[in-house]
Design a protein around this motif. Structure first.
Motif, short mmCIF file in Angstrom:
data_model
loop_
_atom_site.label_atom_id
_atom_site.label_comp_id
_atom_site.label_asym_id
_atom_site.label_seq_id
_atom_site.Cartn_x
_atom_site.Cartn_y
_atom_site.Cartn_z
N ASP A 21 -9.91 -39.64 51.42
CA ASP A 21 -10.16 -39.72 52.57
C ASP A 21 -9.80 -40.79 53.45
O ASP A 21 -9.12 -41.69 53.22
CB ASP A 21 -11.79 -39.87 52.77
CG ASP A 21 -12.46 -40.92 52.31
OD1 ASP A 21 -11.82 -41.54 51.53
OD2 ASP A 21 -13.44 -41.12 52.73
N GLN A 26 -15.24 -38.04 61.73
CA GLN A 26 -17.02 -37.57 62.02
C GLN A 26 -17.89 -38.09 60.92
O GLN A 26 -18.82 -38.60 61.27
CB GLN A 26 -16.94 -35.99 62.07
CG GLN A 26 -18.66 -35.93 62.65
CD GLN A 26 -18.81 -34.40 63.04
OE1 GLN A 26 -17.78 -33.47 63.08
NE2 GLN A 26 -19.92 -33.86 63.33
N ASP A 27 -17.66 -37.86 59.52
CA ASP A 27 -18.31 -38.11 58.45
C ASP A 27 -18.59 -39.81 58.66
O ASP A 27 -19.67 -40.13 58.07
CB ASP A 27 -17.97 -37.66 57.20
CG ASP A 27 -16.59 -38.47 56.65
OD1 ASP A 27 -15.84 -38.39 57.47
OD2 ASP A 27 -16.80 -38.57 55.52
N LYS A 28 -17.66 -40.60 59.00
CA LYS A 28 -17.82 -42.15 58.91
C LYS A 28 -18.73 -42.44 60.09
O LYS A 28 -19.47 -43.26 59.60
CB LYS A 28 -16.37 -42.75 59.22
CG LYS A 28 -15.23 -42.12 58.28
CD LYS A 28 -15.53 -42.47 56.75
CE LYS A 28 -14.34 -42.28 55.93
NZ LYS A 28 -14.56 -41.07 54.87
N GLN A 30 -21.19 -40.74 60.86
CA GLN A 30 -22.36 -40.07 60.36
C GLN A 30 -23.05 -41.17 59.44
O GLN A 30 -24.13 -41.43 59.39
CB GLN A 30 -22.17 -38.67 59.85
CG GLN A 30 -22.22 -37.73 60.67
CD GLN A 30 -21.81 -36.47 60.29
OE1 GLN A 30 -21.30 -36.23 59.02
NE2 GLN A 30 -21.91 -35.33 61.13
N HIS A 31 -22.11 -41.73 58.56
CA HIS A 31 -22.38 -42.64 57.86
C HIS A 31 -22.88 -44.01 58.30
O HIS A 31 -23.90 -44.49 57.92
CB HIS A 31 -21.31 -43.06 56.69
CG HIS A 31 -21.13 -42.20 55.59
ND1 HIS A 31 -21.57 -42.30 54.54
CD2 HIS A 31 -20.24 -41.02 55.33
CE1 HIS A 31 -21.27 -41.43 53.57
NE2 HIS A 31 -20.38 -40.53 54.30
N ASP A 75 -21.77 -37.53 45.16
CA ASP A 75 -20.33 -36.90 45.67
C ASP A 75 -19.37 -37.28 44.65
O ASP A 75 -18.23 -36.50 44.25
CB ASP A 75 -19.78 -37.56 46.82
CG ASP A 75 -20.46 -37.28 48.16
OD1 ASP A 75 -21.11 -36.27 48.26
OD2 ASP A 75 -20.26 -37.89 49.15
N ASP A 87 -16.53 -44.47 52.85
CA ASP A 87 -17.81 -44.12 53.31
C ASP A 87 -18.71 -45.23 53.26
O ASP A 87 -19.72 -45.52 53.96
CB ASP A 87 -18.18 -43.00 52.43
CG ASP A 87 -17.54 -41.57 52.98
OD1 ASP A 87 -16.74 -41.39 54.01
OD2 ASP A 87 -17.98 -40.32 52.20
#
Length: 107
Positions: A21, A26-28, A30-31, A75, A87
């Protein structure tokens, strides 16, 4: 504390696969946000339980990082997206930011 660190290293060494990754996305975010909120919540909860300020801070940060590490371990299953140190780095940044904001709000 040494035993906890040793258990963590042993658990993490068994990751079945790693994520491929990027550092942004966006997931970063969110983390980061989730870890900051979990850190603040853990700090506040511990303090309401009568635990001192310094210990509450440690509990909040470890609560947040523990959940972040658990999510990455989940994960890392063969069906998952893979363990992501990126992450987890965002989890660490969020947890320390949450800790800092909580400490500043206490003054």
């Amino acid at each position: 504390m040494r035993y906890l660190l040793l258990c963590g290293v042993l658990l993490l060494s068994g990751c079945s696969h790693m994520a491929n990754d990027s550092w942004s996305g966006q997931d970063k975010a969110q983390h980061f946000i989730a870890s900051a909120l979990l850190s603040v919540a853990g700090n506040e909860y511990a303090q309401h339980q009568g635990i001192g300020r310094d210990r509450s801070a440690a509990i909040g940060v470890m609560f947040s990082l523990g959940l972040g590490a658990s999510k990455e371990l989940w994960d890392s299953r063969s069906e998952g997206s893979g363990w992501s140190w990126k992450d987890f780095a965002w989890d660490l940044a969020g947890a320390t930011t949450g800790y800092t904001v909580w400490q500043l709000a206490q003054h």
